[in-house]
Scaffold this active site. Structure first.
Site, PDB file in Angstrom:
ATOM      1  CB  SER A 189      55.927   9.776  47.423  1.00 41.69           C
ATOM      2  OG  SER A 189      54.829   9.991  46.547  1.00 41.69           O
ATOM      3  N   PRO A 223      50.130  14.585  45.362  1.00 42.52           N
ATOM      4  CG  PRO A 223      52.079  15.177  44.177  1.00 42.52           C
ATOM      5  CD  PRO A 223      51.584  14.826  45.567  1.00 42.52           C
ATOM      6  N   GLY A 224      49.840  12.417  43.659  1.00 42.67           N
ATOM      7  CA  GLY A 224      49.530  11.210  42.906  1.00 42.67           C
ATOM      8  C   GLY A 224      50.667  10.236  42.678  1.00 42.67           C
ATOM      9  N   GLY A 225      51.737  10.326  43.479  1.00 50.20           N
ATOM     10  CA  GLY A 225      52.872   9.417  43.295  1.00 50.20           C
ATOM     11  C   GLY A 225      52.495   7.956  43.438  1.00 50.20           C
ATOM     12  CG  ASP A 241      45.035  14.618  49.260  1.00 54.27           C
ATOM     13  OD1 ASP A 241      44.823  15.790  49.616  1.00 54.27           O
ATOM     14  OD2 ASP A 241      46.027  13.969  49.608  1.00 54.27           O
ATOM     15  CG  ASP A 277      53.195   8.010  51.862  1.00 53.16           C
ATOM     16  OD1 ASP A 277      53.578   7.693  53.004  1.00 53.16           O
ATOM     17  OD2 ASP A 277      53.904   8.638  51.055  1.00 53.16           O
ATOM     18  CE  LYS A 306      54.236   9.105  56.175  1.00 50.15           C
ATOM     19  NZ  LYS A 306      54.991   8.935  54.937  1.00 50.15           N
TER      20      LYS A 306
END
Length: 355
Positions: A189, A223-225, A241, A277, A306
């Site tokens: 991402s 997870p941190g993209g 998160d 996101d 989305k």
């Protein structure tokens, strides 16, 4: 060969031809030109036809690729050439190029981003080399020209010959920046935010608005993209998160992980950037983004919406209107840019800031 001069070719994500056509029609409706779209599902392109050359010129002056959400590129069509002979396709492509009476800085032969058209990549490359060589011999290349020639092969026998003003068009073939996944990033991402920063901001804006020492918040970060893209620019990030974050990011000293709900968190002090996101209904995300902008909690934001399976263009219009109205209600003005990125799927990416 079918002469044109009154139509435009837009590249888009396959499956979103309808939304791209709607957007072009909505832009044309403001001009009352009476244009119409030609498209085929999953073809990756839309042709928008105006009633005459004068209407096409008005359209070209009023509709900018930069303001479109679903179009990756917007080109003015010179001609559509059908029945290209396999033995010498170039011989059929040259007459409409010569008839344009324009010299070009460069020429690209490309194909839409559809399954069928992607198989033409090798043919595009070989034809492109031959075309450039021929144009140079005939003095049709001018390094000072403001225009670039585009030839779009929709299949091995059919091509649109088109052109674009370089300053007002996408700088990447097919409108797609080809990015390499950074091995240190915790998820793919990350490419969405990298592409967003590359396409929604210009070079000067990136230099001014993405400086070491700035502060940011990533809502729904794990997870941190997206956090990784800010941290790599030495921006201190609060990653919000309830899920786990990449340990490498936490070890960087630039990331603070806060286990909290992105729809409830608010910063103690305004930050330079908020990115988001989160997977949620677009109208709910838009309302949350409006809250951040209206309250002055961030100076810049990039977020994803989305989209639903149906009425996707209408949903984009609705979300933008909601954010604008809530920002206007507190006496502020907003800048909004949005695009369906190459690395997006059923979504669009938005950059917004208070001006």
């Amino acid at each position: 060969m079918t002469a044109s001069g009154r139509s435009f070719l837009a590249y888009c994500r396959p499956g979103f031809e309808g939304e791209c056509a709607q957007e072009l029609a909505a832009a044309d409706a403001e001009l009352a030109s009476g244009g119409f779209a030609r498209s085929q599902r999953n073809s990756g392109h839309v042709e928008f036809v105006l009633p005459d050359a004068q209407a096409a010129t008005r359209f070209a002056r009023s509709v900018s690729w930069r303001d479109l959400v679903f179009a990756r590129q917007l080109l003015r069509v010179i001609a559509k050439v059908e029945g290209l002979p396999r033995e010498d396709r170039l011989a059929s492509l040259l007459p409409p190029i010569q008839s344009s009476a324009r010299r070009y800085k460069d020429a690209w032969i490309e194909s839409p981003d559809s399954d069928a058209a992607r198989e033409l990549a090798g043919l595009c490359r070989s034809l492109n080399n031959a075309l450039i060589a021929r144009m140079k011999r005939e003095q049709m290349i001018d390094p000072t020209s403001a225009f670039r020639l585009h030839i779009c092969l929709t299949d091995a026998q059919t091509a649109f010959v088109a052109e674009a003003e370089i300053a007002e068009s996408s700088p990447w073939p097919g409108g797609i920046p080809r990015l390499r996944f950074p091995s240190a990033a915790p998820s793919r991402s990350t490419l969405k935010l990298e592409e967003a920063l590359l396409t929604l901001l210009d070079a000067d804006e990136r230099e001014r608005w993405l400086k070491p020492g700035m502060t940011g918040v990533d809502l729904g970060a794990a997870p941190g993209g997206w956090t990784w893209q800010l941290a790599r620019r030495s921006i201190s990030v609060t990653a919000v998160d309830n899920g786990p974050m990449d340990q490498g990011l936490l070890d960087s000293g630039l990331v603070t992980h806060l286990r909290a709900d992105g729809f409830r968190y608010q910063p103690q002090n305004p930050v330079d950037w908020m990115v988001c996101d989160m997977v949620e209904q677009p109208i709910k995300v838009a309302a949350r983004m409006a809250e951040w902008l209206a309250n002055g909690w961030c100076r810049h934001t990039i977020f994803n919406l989305k989209l639903p399976m149906k009425k996707r263009f209408d949903e984009v219009v609705l979300c933008r209107r909601l954010v604008e109205e809530r920002v206007d209600a507190v006496g502020k003005r907003m800048q909004w840019r949005a695009r369906q990125l190459y690395h997006d799927r059923e979504e669009i990416t938005v950059f917004a800031r208070i001006r």
